[in-house]
Design a protein around this motif. Sequence first.
Motif, PDB file in Angstrom:
ATOM      1  N   TRP A 167       0.820  -1.209   0.000  1.00 31.22           N
ATOM      2  CA  TRP A 167       0.000   0.000   0.000  1.00 31.22           C
ATOM      3  C   TRP A 167       0.851   1.254   0.000  1.00 31.22           C
ATOM      4  N   THR A 168       1.912   1.223   0.767  1.00 35.31           N
ATOM      5  CA  THR A 168       2.790   2.390   0.811  1.00 35.31           C
ATOM      6  C   THR A 168       3.354   2.695  -0.572  1.00 35.31           C
ATOM      7  N   ILE A 169       3.770   1.643  -1.258  1.00 35.71           N
ATOM      8  CA  ILE A 169       4.331   1.837  -2.595  1.00 35.71           C
ATOM      9  C   ILE A 169       3.281   2.400  -3.551  1.00 35.71           C
ATOM     10  N   LEU A 170       2.084   1.842  -3.494  1.00 34.14           N
ATOM     11  CA  LEU A 170       1.035   2.328  -4.396  1.00 34.14           C
ATOM     12  C   LEU A 170       0.654   3.769  -4.069  1.00 34.14           C
ATOM     13  N   ILE A 171       0.658   4.106  -2.793  1.00 37.87           N
ATOM     14  CA  ILE A 171       0.375   5.491  -2.411  1.00 37.87           C
ATOM     15  C   ILE A 171       1.458   6.422  -2.946  1.00 37.87           C
ATOM     16  N   MET A 172       2.688   6.012  -2.814  1.00 40.59           N
ATOM     17  CA  MET A 172       3.765   6.854  -3.345  1.00 40.59           C
ATOM     18  C   MET A 172       3.602   7.036  -4.859  1.00 40.59           C
ATOM     19  N   ARG A 173       3.271   5.966  -5.531  1.00 41.34           N
ATOM     20  CA  ARG A 173       3.019   6.080  -6.975  1.00 41.34           C
ATOM     21  C   ARG A 173       1.956   7.122  -7.255  1.00 41.34           C
ATOM     22  N   GLU A 174       0.866   7.078  -6.501  1.00 41.83           N
ATOM     23  CA  GLU A 174      -0.205   8.045  -6.726  1.00 41.83           C
ATOM     24  C   GLU A 174       0.259   9.479  -6.485  1.00 41.83           C
ATOM     25  N   LEU A 175       1.064   9.637  -5.464  1.00 43.11           N
ATOM     26  CA  LEU A 175       1.570  10.986  -5.191  1.00 43.11           C
ATOM     27  C   LEU A 175       2.409  11.482  -6.365  1.00 43.11           C
ATOM     28  N   TYR A 176       3.223  10.592  -6.922  1.00 38.22           N
ATOM     29  CA  TYR A 176       4.012  10.999  -8.084  1.00 38.22           C
ATOM     30  C   TYR A 176       3.124  11.226  -9.308  1.00 38.22           C
ATOM     31  N   MET A 177       2.006  10.525  -9.357  1.00 40.68           N
ATOM     32  CA  MET A 177       1.056  10.729 -10.456  1.00 40.68           C
ATOM     33  C   MET A 177       0.326  12.063 -10.300  1.00 40.68           C
ATOM     34  N   GLY A 178       0.495  12.690  -9.179  1.00 41.50           N
ATOM     35  CA  GLY A 178      -0.133  13.995  -8.987  1.00 41.50           C
ATOM     36  C   GLY A 178      -1.334  13.992  -8.059  1.00 41.50           C
ATOM     37  N   ALA A 179      -1.705  12.832  -7.558  1.00 41.16           N
ATOM     38  CA  ALA A 179      -2.833  12.778  -6.630  1.00 41.16           C
ATOM     39  C   ALA A 179      -2.411  13.369  -5.289  1.00 41.16           C
ATOM     40  N   THR A 180      -3.303  14.138  -4.696  1.00 39.67           N
ATOM     41  CA  THR A 180      -2.993  14.691  -3.379  1.00 39.67           C
ATOM     42  C   THR A 180      -4.116  14.383  -2.396  1.00 39.67           C
ATOM     43  N   ARG A 181      -5.256  13.916  -2.914  1.00 42.21           N
ATOM     44  CA  ARG A 181      -6.424  13.742  -2.071  1.00 42.21           C
ATOM     45  C   ARG A 181      -6.641  12.295  -1.650  1.00 42.21           C
ATOM     46  N   PHE A 182      -7.166  12.184  -0.440  1.00 40.86           N
ATOM     47  CA  PHE A 182      -7.508  10.872   0.113  1.00 40.86           C
ATOM     48  C   PHE A 182      -8.357  10.060  -0.855  1.00 40.86           C
ATOM     49  N   GLU A 183      -9.401  10.667  -1.334  1.00 35.35           N
ATOM     50  CA  GLU A 183     -10.334   9.917  -2.163  1.00 35.35           C
ATOM     51  C   GLU A 183      -9.711   9.410  -3.455  1.00 35.35           C
ATOM     52  N   GLU A 184      -8.955  10.253  -4.099  1.00 34.73           N
ATOM     53  CA  GLU A 184      -8.334   9.823  -5.354  1.00 34.73           C
ATOM     54  C   GLU A 184      -7.369   8.657  -5.116  1.00 34.73           C
ATOM     55  N   MET A 185      -6.634   8.725  -4.014  1.00 35.13           N
ATOM     56  CA  MET A 185      -5.724   7.616  -3.700  1.00 35.13           C
ATOM     57  C   MET A 185      -6.507   6.344  -3.406  1.00 35.13           C
ATOM     58  N   GLN A 186      -7.628   6.518  -2.734  1.00 36.01           N
ATOM     59  CA  GLN A 186      -8.457   5.365  -2.424  1.00 36.01           C
ATOM     60  C   GLN A 186      -8.960   4.704  -3.707  1.00 36.01           C
ATOM     61  N   ILE A 187      -9.392   5.536  -4.630  1.00 36.10           N
ATOM     62  CA  ILE A 187      -9.895   5.033  -5.907  1.00 36.10           C
ATOM     63  C   ILE A 187      -8.802   4.308  -6.687  1.00 36.10           C
ATOM     64  N   GLN A 188      -7.658   4.937  -6.808  1.00 39.58           N
ATOM     65  CA  GLN A 188      -6.630   4.409  -7.707  1.00 39.58           C
ATOM     66  C   GLN A 188      -5.816   3.271  -7.110  1.00 39.58           C
ATOM     67  N   THR A 189      -5.743   3.200  -5.799  1.00 37.46           N
ATOM     68  CA  THR A 189      -4.983   2.094  -5.212  1.00 37.46           C
ATOM     69  C   THR A 189      -5.889   0.940  -4.798  1.00 37.46           C
ATOM     70  N   ALA A 190      -7.189   1.209  -4.675  1.00 35.25           N
ATOM     71  CA  ALA A 190      -8.132   0.201  -4.164  1.00 35.25           C
ATOM     72  C   ALA A 190      -7.849  -0.174  -2.721  1.00 35.25           C
ATOM     73  N   ALA A 191      -7.163   0.685  -2.023  1.00 36.89           N
ATOM     74  CA  ALA A 191      -6.953   0.443  -0.594  1.00 36.89           C
ATOM     75  C   ALA A 191      -8.233   0.775   0.170  1.00 36.89           C
ATOM     76  N   THR A 192      -8.462   0.060   1.264  1.00 38.57           N
ATOM     77  CA  THR A 192      -9.574   0.453   2.127  1.00 38.57           C
ATOM     78  C   THR A 192      -9.181   1.741   2.844  1.00 38.57           C
ATOM     79  N   PRO A 193     -10.167   2.494   3.303  1.00 40.51           N
ATOM     80  CA  PRO A 193      -9.821   3.733   4.004  1.00 40.51           C
ATOM     81  C   PRO A 193      -8.860   3.512   5.181  1.00 40.51           C
ATOM     82  N   GLN A 194      -9.010   2.388   5.885  1.00 40.53           N
ATOM     83  CA  GLN A 194      -8.077   2.124   6.989  1.00 40.53           C
ATOM     84  C   GLN A 194      -6.645   1.975   6.544  1.00 40.53           C
TER      85      GLN A 194
END
Lengths: 189, 189
Positions: free
Chosen positions: A49-76
């Motif tokens: 999850w950490t890796i996928l979150i970092m990827r999203e940040l590099y993709m330009g995502a900054t918001r909780f929801e967008e990261m949730q959508i693109q990583t498929a991580a649960t909110p927890q």
Amino acid sequence: MIREALPSWLHYYEKDSYHGENSAMPMQDETNDTVCPVARSVDLVGDKWTILIMRELYMGATRFEEMQIQTAATPQMLTSRLKALEANGLVERRPYNEKPLRYEYLLTDKGWDFYPVIYALRAWGEKWCKNPDEGLAVHFVHRACGHDVGVASVCPHCGDPVERKDLEAVISNRFLGERESRREAFKRK
Amino acid sequence: MIREALPSWLHYYEKDSYHGENSAMPMQDETNDTVCPVARSVDLVGDKWTILIMRELYMGATRFEEMQIQTAATPQMLTSRLKALEANGLVERRPYNEKPLRYEYLLTDKGWDFYPVIYALRAWGEKWCKNPDEGLAVHFVHRACGHDVGVASVCPHCGDPVERKDLEAVISNRFLGERESRREAFKRK
DNA sequence: ATATTAACTATGAAAATCATAGCGTCAATT
DNA sequence: AATTGACGCTATGATTTTCATAGTTAATAT
């Protein structure tokens, strides 16, 4: 009652309690039982999850929801990993809206510096985890010379080592479409 | 009754059932739901133990026991991850002794090619997870010119991009000592 | 006979994750 | 005024994964 959401091996260091180039390193405690820099890095970012979150940040995502959508991580998962990333100094949480209070997540220098790891994972994935008919998911163009660097870390045209900031990312239509349809699916839920 | 030891998200592809540069890629199944090469890589190697095992392989370890000692993984973790690495084509298991039958684990080309990820993790760890008094855990010397490359991916002396095979690894005494004392502790157990 | 080496397997307890639902604050719409 | 929608999260029970500890197997060395 608080339920611990972080795996215990994924360390979490309070800000300014450690030394190191930017004050985020364990001291002489028992967790720091190795000088191996790979093991130390893995202790901070060594999970999916950490890796996928970092990827999203590099993709330009900054918001909780967008990261949730693109990583498929649960909110927890997202919450716990973002907290760890923040505590470990790779990410900064900052309000972008006062009422209601809403936060966004931004990379710090330490977080940006992690980029080569993601880039190397990308290069390996593009080489070894691809069907023959697929093109690159993201093209990186060297701004200085205008050439696509492919998956190289040194521009094949001008020979300079390239850093993320020198590159223009061009996301393939297929990848863009995939990301958009995840957004739609999330909204429909 | 077999207990599944691999986390379900860590994919495991039978040899020759997929396409890709060296036949180890998911086809059109549901797991392959993204073109993102980072996500695909993470699906194969995105966990702590796998990364530490890869590190050991690059350190020259080929034996189950040595990996167990140096990673502190339980035998189950090691077994499951090595099986996945083998199934995914990064590692090859080969008997080195017939009676009793004993196996060793060797990197394949695909496994060697993963090295830049570990190298990038190392560079980041050396920069951001270090106490001020600590030197590098491993020095890499560019064989061609005899210079220490530090943490760079391009030799600071001759300017060539360096690959693992061009580098001589010099393990620090501290790291060597740490590794030796893990061995001793294991034997004493 | 007994001990030792080394690659694993077995089992129950503990921890982490998943799936699903819901909360709280505010603004815009009905 | 009540409802709906945004959006960053929290709550909870079931399921899956991991940990800790111990043991097995086959062969050689003592």
